[in-house]
Design a protein around this motif. Structure first.
Motif, short mmCIF file in Angstrom:
data_model
loop_
_atom_site.label_atom_id
_atom_site.label_comp_id
_atom_site.label_asym_id
_atom_site.label_seq_id
_atom_site.Cartn_x
_atom_site.Cartn_y
_atom_site.Cartn_z
N LYS A 167 0.85 -1.19 0.00
CA LYS A 167 0.00 0.00 0.00
C LYS A 167 0.89 1.24 0.00
CE LYS A 167 -3.97 -2.13 0.22
NZ LYS A 167 -4.97 -2.02 -0.89
N ILE A 168 0.33 2.31 -0.56
CA ILE A 168 1.03 3.58 -0.53
C ILE A 168 -0.01 4.69 -0.37
CG2 ILE A 168 1.01 3.83 -3.05
CD1 ILE A 168 3.81 5.14 -2.76
N PHE A 169 0.33 5.68 0.44
CA PHE A 169 -0.58 6.80 0.65
C PHE A 169 0.23 8.09 0.81
CE2 PHE A 169 -3.02 9.79 3.18
CZ PHE A 169 -4.26 9.76 2.53
N PRO A 170 -0.19 9.16 0.15
CA PRO A 170 -1.30 9.26 -0.82
C PRO A 170 -0.93 8.57 -2.13
CG PRO A 170 -0.66 11.43 0.05
CD PRO A 170 0.42 10.47 0.42
N GLN A 171 -1.93 8.14 -2.86
CA GLN A 171 -1.70 7.54 -4.16
C GLN A 171 -1.08 8.58 -5.09
OE1 GLN A 171 -2.12 4.46 -5.33
NE2 GLN A 171 -2.93 3.61 -3.43
N GLY A 172 -0.12 8.12 -5.90
CA GLY A 172 0.46 9.01 -6.90
C GLY A 172 1.70 9.75 -6.47
N ILE A 173 2.14 9.59 -5.20
CA ILE A 173 3.36 10.31 -4.78
C ILE A 173 4.59 9.73 -5.48
CG2 ILE A 173 2.47 11.02 -2.54
CD1 ILE A 173 4.33 8.79 -1.36
N VAL A 174 4.47 8.46 -5.92
CA VAL A 174 5.54 7.81 -6.68
C VAL A 174 4.91 7.25 -7.96
CG1 VAL A 174 7.26 5.97 -6.73
CG2 VAL A 174 6.80 7.19 -4.59
N HIS A 175 5.53 7.54 -9.10
CA HIS A 175 5.02 7.01 -10.37
C HIS A 175 5.02 5.48 -10.32
CE1 HIS A 175 4.78 10.87 -12.28
NE2 HIS A 175 6.07 11.11 -12.13
N GLU A 176 3.95 4.91 -10.85
CA GLU A 176 3.76 3.46 -10.73
C GLU A 176 4.93 2.68 -11.31
OE1 GLU A 176 0.31 0.14 -11.79
OE2 GLU A 176 -0.14 2.29 -11.89
N GLU A 177 5.51 3.18 -12.41
CA GLU A 177 6.60 2.45 -13.06
C GLU A 177 7.88 2.43 -12.21
OE1 GLU A 177 6.49 6.60 -14.99
OE2 GLU A 177 5.07 5.08 -14.30
N LEU A 178 7.93 3.30 -11.19
CA LEU A 178 9.11 3.35 -10.32
C LEU A 178 8.97 2.50 -9.07
CD1 LEU A 178 9.96 7.17 -10.39
CD2 LEU A 178 11.14 5.35 -11.61
N LEU A 179 7.74 2.04 -8.78
CA LEU A 179 7.47 1.41 -7.49
C LEU A 179 8.34 0.18 -7.24
CD1 LEU A 179 3.58 1.69 -7.15
CD2 LEU A 179 5.33 2.90 -5.84
N TRP A 180 8.44 -0.72 -8.22
CA TRP A 180 9.17 -1.97 -7.97
C TRP A 180 10.66 -1.69 -7.76
CZ3 TRP A 180 13.08 -5.13 -9.74
CH2 TRP A 180 13.11 -6.41 -9.16
N ASN A 181 11.24 -0.83 -8.63
CA ASN A 181 12.66 -0.50 -8.48
C ASN A 181 12.94 0.18 -7.15
OD1 ASN A 181 13.49 -1.57 -10.92
ND2 ASN A 181 13.23 0.36 -12.03
N LEU A 182 12.00 1.03 -6.73
CA LEU A 182 12.14 1.73 -5.46
C LEU A 182 12.12 0.74 -4.30
CD1 LEU A 182 12.37 4.78 -4.90
CD2 LEU A 182 9.95 4.75 -4.29
#
Length: 214
Positions: free
Chosen positions: A31-46
């Motif tokens: 989960k992440i809040f707020p939504q959109g603070i990190v671009h979806e394509e960066l989530l896994w690498n992050l």
């Protein structure tokens, strides 16, 4: 020297992320809040970067670390929930401009993250938990804090120690005892400057950092 000064830290929490570490699938963003603070394509690498940063200590309950994430231009306070069937970690994201003030609230932030990881491990709704974590941390960043000493005093003290250490360095008369004494003093100055959000004092203290290791 003044004491009991009320200080408001200029620290902004940008969001909170709940991570689950799976040895078969790798790190997962639950989960992440707020939504959109990190671009979806960066989530896994992050998530992978944070997992790799923690290493084997990702399984150590209460282990925490501060990491600057270049891809999103923020730093994060990352805390492990420890070994369990579903090992979790939680990260709070902050603007880099607030790093000086962050040190004064770091322990509170770590305690909040650990407390809410345990709620997830007990089965509470993860989406609700990350919202509550975010709200709790924002409240901490907005709370006035009593500072032990003034920023001006810290700056003057740090400047004096810089001059003293530079003189000793030029003479080459370092001893193990003096080196240890200075190293301990620098650490105490940095801690106090962090509590009072004294950026100018911290700049002076950074000049001292290499000297004890010289």
């Amino acid at each position: 020297m003044s004491s009991g000064v009320e200080v408001r830290f200029q620290v902004q929490c940008r969001g909170v992320m709940l991570l689950k570490f799976d040895y078969a699938l790798g790190p997962l963003v639950e989960k992440i809040f707020p939504q959109g603070i990190v671009h979806e394509e960066l989530l896994w690498n992050l998530a992978l970067d944070m997992w790799m940063t923690m290493g084997s200590r990702s399984m150590e309950r209460g282990y925490s670390t501060i990491v600057f994430l270049r891809d999103i231009g923020m730093f994060t306070c990352l805390v492990s929930g420890g070994q369990s069937e579903a090992p979790y970690a939680m990260a709070a994201f902050f603007d880099p401009e607030g790093i000086n003030g962050f040190w004064g609230i770091k322990d509170k932030v770590i305690n909040i993250l650990l407390e809410y990881i345990e709620k997830v491990q007990r089965g509470e709704d993860a989406e609700k938990v990350v919202r509550e974590v975010y709200d709790s941390i924002v409240k901490v960043t907005l709370s006035p804090v009593k500072a032990g000493v003034s920023g001006d005093f810290l700056y003057e003290t740090a400047s004096f120690i810089v001059k003293l250490a530079s003189h000793v360095q030029m003479t080459g008369k370092w001893s193990d005892e003096l080196r240890a004494l200075l190293k301990n003093y620098v650490e105490r100055l940095a801690e106090e400057a962090g509590r009072t959000s004294s950026g100018e004092a911290l700049k002076e203290i950074l000049k001292l950092k290499p000297i004890p290791e010289a």
